[in-house]
Design a protein around this motif. Structure first.
Motif, PDB file in Angstrom:
ATOM      1  N   LEU A 227       0.828  -1.205   0.000  1.00 17.19           N
ATOM      2  CA  LEU A 227       0.000   0.000   0.000  1.00 17.19           C
ATOM      3  C   LEU A 227       0.861   1.254   0.000  1.00 17.19           C
ATOM      4  N   VAL A 228       1.971   1.209   0.709  1.00 21.88           N
ATOM      5  CA  VAL A 228       2.884   2.350   0.724  1.00 21.88           C
ATOM      6  C   VAL A 228       3.400   2.625  -0.679  1.00 21.88           C
ATOM      7  N   PHE A 229       3.776   1.551  -1.392  1.00 21.03           N
ATOM      8  CA  PHE A 229       4.251   1.713  -2.773  1.00 21.03           C
ATOM      9  C   PHE A 229       3.165   2.266  -3.686  1.00 21.03           C
ATOM     10  N   ALA A 233       3.225   5.786  -5.679  1.00 24.60           N
ATOM     11  CA  ALA A 233       3.120   5.835  -7.137  1.00 24.60           C
ATOM     12  C   ALA A 233       1.987   6.763  -7.578  1.00 24.60           C
ATOM     13  N   PHE A 234       0.829   6.687  -6.902  1.00 24.21           N
ATOM     14  CA  PHE A 234      -0.281   7.578  -7.217  1.00 24.21           C
ATOM     15  C   PHE A 234       0.095   9.033  -6.955  1.00 24.21           C
ATOM     16  N   ALA A 289      12.818   4.577   0.590  1.00 27.18           N
ATOM     17  CA  ALA A 289      12.852   5.001  -0.813  1.00 27.18           C
ATOM     18  C   ALA A 289      11.585   5.775  -1.170  1.00 27.18           C
ATOM     19  N   CYS A 290      10.439   5.310  -0.666  1.00 33.37           N
ATOM     20  CA  CYS A 290       9.178   6.014  -0.923  1.00 33.37           C
ATOM     21  C   CYS A 290       9.193   7.394  -0.259  1.00 33.37           C
ATOM     22  N   GLU A 291       9.708   7.467   0.959  1.00 35.81           N
ATOM     23  CA  GLU A 291       9.827   8.760   1.635  1.00 35.81           C
ATOM     24  C   GLU A 291      10.754   9.689   0.868  1.00 35.81           C
ATOM     25  N   GLY A 292      11.801   9.129   0.289  1.00 35.40           N
ATOM     26  CA  GLY A 292      12.725   9.938  -0.496  1.00 35.40           C
ATOM     27  C   GLY A 292      12.064  10.545  -1.712  1.00 35.40           C
TER      28      GLY A 292
END
Length: 471
Positions: A227-229, A233-234, A289-292
């Protein structure tokens, strides 16, 4: 054909039963087609934030965060139609707030907008509505796992009225005092990110720490990384429309801002992953990586239409490095802001605003054929000071007014900001939603959830002994 001219005698743009109101945009229709297309893309940010927050939260409160994000869209649409748009963008009014001339969207139709002569006002109104809704959705991260839903929706409506609308007026209205300073804020580093980050910090401060937040709730333990990914992405996709449409026309400057947005998000990932590799001795963090990516997107928001391609990449990299190094920020300031909204949006927005003052280039802003603004790189060193003035004004105003508003709402009967101890123990999902939508397998069937049902008669002490068990 020349640009349409606003005629105050026909504020709606003409009587469509008597004339073809589309003729005033003949030959330049591509502008509003482009902006409304960007608006469709921006809409993805809102479910994206919901998915991101839901994935980062513990399983027992995941549905509540999705639900709040969904409800915020509805509440802010009503607020914007009611008086939000008028307070932010009415043609009359002063440098700090608009008037109620467009109350209830009176006279908002197909006349050229106050933001751009090549856009019908209804298109401009819708595009700006999405900015407001996205900002309020970001804010609810401050109520992470302990905020009551109805008071948060009331807070969102009031906050949009007395915080977001004035800040949008200051920054983007041609009469706004920051606009005329001028501070450079291409797409919302101040009204969207600094404001939401400081407000989330105020929200967490007023609510107080979660129960056992330090010992039993690891900071980086999302219940569902998928869900984080998906949320990230959205958000990344929506941000392309967010920044790409902020020129309010289909110029080459829009195309450059789109490239800059993608570049900053990419280097943001690289910066955060680099810090994680050092911090975890060669191991990766996918959430990091998502936070980045989000840090890079936040950093480039005020600068996307002002800086060259490689400098945009540098802004994303620098912003993510600074945010990643602030891993223990919540411990330092002793506020349990578990969703890191202040770190990513507040600090990231401040860094982005500051770097905009350094790297803004007139040669880039002039790509729309009308804007000629630069920063220190063009020899206008005073622009850095103007950016700092924007940062200070918006952060102080957002934090103080938000805190006062939260305390006032908390005193309203039936509007307690924080859920009770029992509901917090079993989770917002079981405490606030019908059991048929939760089931015994948790949200999306991920792991067995055992706990006291909100309809039971267990005492808080018993609740603490049967708190949610997760894999």
């Amino acid at each position: 054909m020349s640009e349409p001219i606003y005629n105050a005698s026909t504020p709606k743009g003409g009587d469509p039963t008597q004339i073809d109101v589309n003729l005033q945009y003949s030959g330049i229709e591509y502008n509003y087609v482009y902006i409304i297309s960007c608006a469709f893309i921006v809409w993805l940010i809102m479910p994206g934030i919901g998915l991101l927050y839901s994935g980062l939260a513990r399983r027992k409160s995941a549905l509540a965060l999705l639900f709040q994000c969904f409800l915020v869209i509805a509440v802010i649409t009503v607020q914007w139609m009611f008086w939000g748009y008028s307070l932010a963008y009415s043609r009359d009014g002063g440098p700090y707030i608009g008037t109620l001339k467009n109350f209830g969207l009176i006279d908002v139709m197909i006349a050229p907008s106050s933001g751009s002569a090549v856009l019908p006002e209804v298109v401009f109104c819708y595009f700006q509505l999405l900015f407001c809704a996205c900002t309020v959705i970001i804010v609810i991260g401050g109520a992470f796992e302990r905020g009551n839903i109805l008071p948060s929706l009331l807070f969102g409506f009031c906050w949009a009225t007395i915080v977001y609308c004035p800040l949008a007026r200051w920054t983007w209205s041609s009469k706004g005092w920051l606009y005329n300073l001028p501070s450079l804020d291409y797409a919302g580093g101040g009204p969207v990110h600094i404001a939401s980050g400081c407000t989330a910090l105020a929200y967490a401060f007023v609510l107080g720490k979660r129960e056992h937040s330090a010992e039993e709730v690891p900071r980086r333990k999302p219940h569902n990384v998928t869900l984080v990914f998906l949320g990230t992405a959205f958000i990344w996709c929506g941000w392309v429309g967010f920044n790409g449409g902020s020129t309010l026309n289909a110029s080459v400057r829009s195309m450059v801002s789109i490239f800059n947005t993608n570049a900053a998000a990419s280097t943001g990932i690289l910066g955060w992953v680099l810090i994680d590799l050092i911090r975890y001795r060669g191991r990766f963090s996918f959430v990091g990586a998502c936070e980045g990516a989000i840090a890079g997107l936040v950093g480039i928001t005020p600068a996307a239409g002002f800086v060259s391609l490689w400098l945009a990449a540098c802004i994303g990299f620098i912003t993510s490095i600074i945010c990643a190094l602030l891993q223990d920020l919540n411990k330092w300031i002793r506020i349990d802001e578990g969703m890191d909204v202040f770190k990513l949006h507040g600090v990231g927005g401040i860094v982005g605003a500051f770097l905009t003052g350094i790297f803004a280039s007139e040669s880039v802003s002039a790509l729309d054929g009308a804007t000629y603004q630069g920063g220190a790189i063009d020899g206008i060193g005073v622009q850095v000071g103007r950016q700092l003035a924007e940062v200070c004004a918006i952060s102080v105003y957002a934090f103080i007014v938000s805190a006062v508003l939260l305390y006032l709402i908390n005193w309203i009967p039936g509007m307690k900001l924080r859920v009770g101890e029992e509901v917090e123990g079993v989770g917002l999902d079981r405490g606030l939603f019908v059991e048929e939508e939760i089931g015994d397998w948790g949200l999306f069937g991920m792991g067995v959830v055992e706990g006291v049902r909100s309809s039971g008669s267990s005492s808080p002490a018993q609740t603490q002994e049967t708190v949610v068990k997760e894999k």
